[in-house]
Design a protein around this motif. Structure first.
Motif, short mmCIF file in Angstrom:
data_model
loop_
_atom_site.label_atom_id
_atom_site.label_comp_id
_atom_site.label_asym_id
_atom_site.label_seq_id
_atom_site.Cartn_x
_atom_site.Cartn_y
_atom_site.Cartn_z
N ASN A 66 69.85 38.69 62.72
CA ASN A 66 70.50 40.11 62.87
C ASN A 66 69.93 40.87 64.01
N PRO A 67 70.35 40.71 65.38
CA PRO A 67 69.57 41.43 66.33
C PRO A 67 69.58 42.86 66.17
N ILE A 68 69.93 43.60 65.37
CA ILE A 68 69.90 45.12 65.07
C ILE A 68 68.42 45.09 64.54
N PHE A 69 67.87 44.44 64.01
CA PHE A 69 66.62 44.20 63.48
C PHE A 69 65.31 45.09 64.43
N LEU A 70 65.52 44.42 65.75
CA LEU A 70 64.57 44.89 66.57
C LEU A 70 65.15 45.87 67.51
N ALA A 71 65.99 46.56 67.02
CA ALA A 71 66.59 47.67 67.87
C ALA A 71 65.74 48.80 67.86
N PRO A 72 65.29 49.72 68.78
CA PRO A 72 64.52 50.87 68.79
C PRO A 72 64.81 51.75 67.51
N ASN A 73 66.00 52.04 67.37
CA ASN A 73 66.38 53.16 66.57
C ASN A 73 66.26 52.46 64.92
N ASN A 74 66.14 51.08 64.76
CA ASN A 74 66.08 50.69 63.66
C ASN A 74 64.64 50.84 63.26
N LEU A 75 63.80 50.22 64.43
CA LEU A 75 62.17 50.52 64.11
C LEU A 75 61.80 51.86 63.66
N LEU A 249 49.72 49.07 72.86
CA LEU A 249 50.22 50.28 72.23
C LEU A 249 51.11 51.23 72.96
N GLU A 250 50.93 51.14 74.38
CA GLU A 250 51.84 51.76 75.31
C GLU A 250 53.15 51.14 75.31
N PHE A 251 53.25 49.87 75.01
CA PHE A 251 54.56 49.21 74.99
C PHE A 251 55.39 49.54 73.85
N ALA A 252 54.54 49.61 72.69
CA ALA A 252 55.25 49.88 71.77
C ALA A 252 55.80 51.26 71.50
N VAL A 253 55.04 52.26 72.09
CA VAL A 253 55.51 53.65 72.35
C VAL A 253 56.86 53.59 73.12
N TYR A 254 56.65 52.96 74.26
CA TYR A 254 57.89 53.02 75.07
C TYR A 254 59.22 52.35 74.67
N TYR A 255 58.95 51.42 73.72
CA TYR A 255 60.08 50.70 73.20
C TYR A 255 60.73 51.66 72.11
N LEU A 256 59.75 52.39 71.29
CA LEU A 256 60.38 53.39 70.45
C LEU A 256 61.07 54.51 71.01
N ASN A 257 60.55 54.79 72.16
CA ASN A 257 61.15 55.93 72.85
C ASN A 257 62.45 55.87 73.38
N LEU A 258 62.77 54.45 73.60
CA LEU A 258 64.16 53.98 74.07
C LEU A 258 65.14 54.50 73.00
N GLY A 259 64.50 54.62 71.68
CA GLY A 259 65.43 55.35 70.62
C GLY A 259 65.09 56.68 70.47
N ARG A 260 64.89 57.17 69.15
CA ARG A 260 64.85 58.43 68.90
C ARG A 260 63.35 58.74 69.12
N GLY A 261 62.10 57.71 69.08
CA GLY A 261 60.79 58.12 69.56
C GLY A 261 59.71 58.07 68.35
N VAL A 262 58.88 58.26 68.29
CA VAL A 262 57.72 58.18 67.47
C VAL A 262 57.96 59.31 66.53
#
Length: 421
Positions: A66-75, A249-262
């Motif tokens: 299920n590709p949604i698993f790695l979607a930013p908002n799901n994380l 860490l910067e990449f993880a934050v960037y990816y999460l910020n594509l969704g709602r954020g940290v």
């Protein structure tokens, strides 16, 4: 003639030293980091390797299904869920370091959730008073466990098992016949547990901090060791490690910020992990914790107040369990009879063990709770997205826990054989 032979041997020896120096220089940088990592793994010091491998496998499998698993908002949702049980697991780390256990942390979290709901919503007391009362209850329960262990010699397994039942009964009693109390959705507590996230700029800045701290502390340690003619890790190795950590860490934050954020709640969890890690590694109390967990009698003979160490561990465990229950109530916007039941105990204990804290005592880290709960919540989240039965989640989590204990046992044997136990 003998002088010529001696001179030739000296030249050969000097050449060999020069070659050795060249070889050491070639070990600097990334190759040096990799060589050091391989040597630690061979000697049984696995660190976070099993968790990293597990996360890669879990992420790969679930993202394919299920590709949604790695979607930013799901994380982002996954991180919200990690914080509640993760904080409870952080307390479990404290007692596991001593080779003990607390089976009542789930019931403690449920009771603290009920206390907040009753005092805040039903009785009309200020929120801060209700939270303080819940945390104080956790500290008192931990003190009671320590008293039964230190003074009465009651095993922690039995004491906390009795506490599990007693606290669950008290939770049901104070909630009354309704069995559930809804918390105001517009309240700061519920907003904190459901929607509040960090500003993007702040999350990027905070992601820089670990790498900078690693460099500053590494420089200080390196300088101190060199001042007394001790070996120290090459400067290039330190910079490579800090760079890899910062980029990740910067990449993880960037990816999460594509969704709602940290989430702020996850930030609180990480802050508690960092504080406890500092206390365990940089203070006398922390060194005493590892000493008592490694060999209680030797620690007592060295002058450590063993009873006080056990008392502090049990109090911390129950207090963090209470804090986890408060955050769970904020996440669910309710205090109910189901809070703290089910798999909360299982997940809290399993997270600490899966993350790398040894069941044998004397070995572990505050980061165990962080890494382990991410693994467990990733499994739960992925199975939920696939709409599979919850029975699979229990079986898979149990299998992962068994594998973690097996890996810990094998690593311990390897450390013993290498003289690093």
């Amino acid at each position: 003639m003998s002088k010529d032979i001696s001179s030739k041997k000296a030249d050969d020896k000097g050449l060999a030293l020069d070659r050795s120096d060249v070889r050491v220089k070639h070990d600097d940088g990334l190759s040096g980091v990799l060589r050091s990592f391989v040597n630690r793994v061979r000697s049984g010091d696995l660190g976070m390797l099993p968790v990293a491998v597990g996360l890669i496998v879990i992420s790969t499998v679930f993202s394919i299904l299920n590709p949604i698993f790695l979607a930013p908002n799901n994380l982002v949702n996954l991180l919200f869920d990690c914080a509640t049980v993760g904080i409870i697991s952080l307390g479990i780390v404290c007692v596991l370091l001593l080779g003990e256990i607390d089976l009542s942390v789930g019931s403690m979290s449920g009771l603290s959730s009920a206390i907040v709901g009753v005092l805040w919503v039903n009785s009309g007391l200020p929120l801060i008073v209700a939270i303080f009362a819940a945390l104080l209850t956790g500290a008192l329960v931990g003190s009671l466990y320590a008293l039964m262990y230190n003074r009465l010699g009651m095993p922690s397994f039995v004491a906390t098992l009795a506490g599990l039942l007693a606290l669950l009964g008290l939770q049901l009693y104070i909630l009354g016949p309704t069995g559930s109390i809804n918390l105001p959705y517009a309240s700061p507590l519920v907003r904190f547990g459901q929607i509040l996230v960090m500003p993007d700029w702040l999350s990027y800045v905070l992601a820089l901090v670990p790498g900078l701290v690693m460099v500053v502390v590494g420089f200080a340690v390196r300088k101190r060791r060199q001042s007394v003619n001790l070996s120290s890790q090459p400067l290039s190795n330190l910079l490579v490690k800090a760079t890899i950590l910062t980029v990740a860490l910067e990449f993880a934050v960037y990816y999460l910020n594509l969704g709602r954020g940290v989430p702020w709640m996850f930030g609180l969890f990480v802050a508690l992990v960092v504080i406890l890690n500092y206390a365990l590694t940089k203070t006398q109390w922390g060194r005493s914790m590892f000493a008592v967990g490694g060999n209680r009698e030797a620690a007592r003979r060295s002058g450590i107040n063993v009873r006080r160490i056990y008392q502090s561990a049990f109090i911390l465990c129950s207090t963090l369990g209470a804090l986890g229950g408060i955050l769970s109530a904020s996440r669910l916007a309710s205090s109910s009879q189901q809070a703290g039941t089910g798999d909360v105990n299982l997940n809290a204990i399993a997270a600490a063990v899966i993350g790398g804290t040894s069941l044998f005592g004397g070995r572990g880290s505050a980061y165990s709770a962080l890494l382990g709960i991410i693994v467990i919540q990733a499994i739960s989240n992925g199975l939920t997205l696939l709409n599979l039965n919850s029975s699979l989640r229990y079986m898979i989590t149990g299998a992962v826990l068994a594998i973690a204990v097996i890996v810990d046992s094998l690593a311990r044997r390897s450390r013993v054989s290498h003289g690093r136990a």
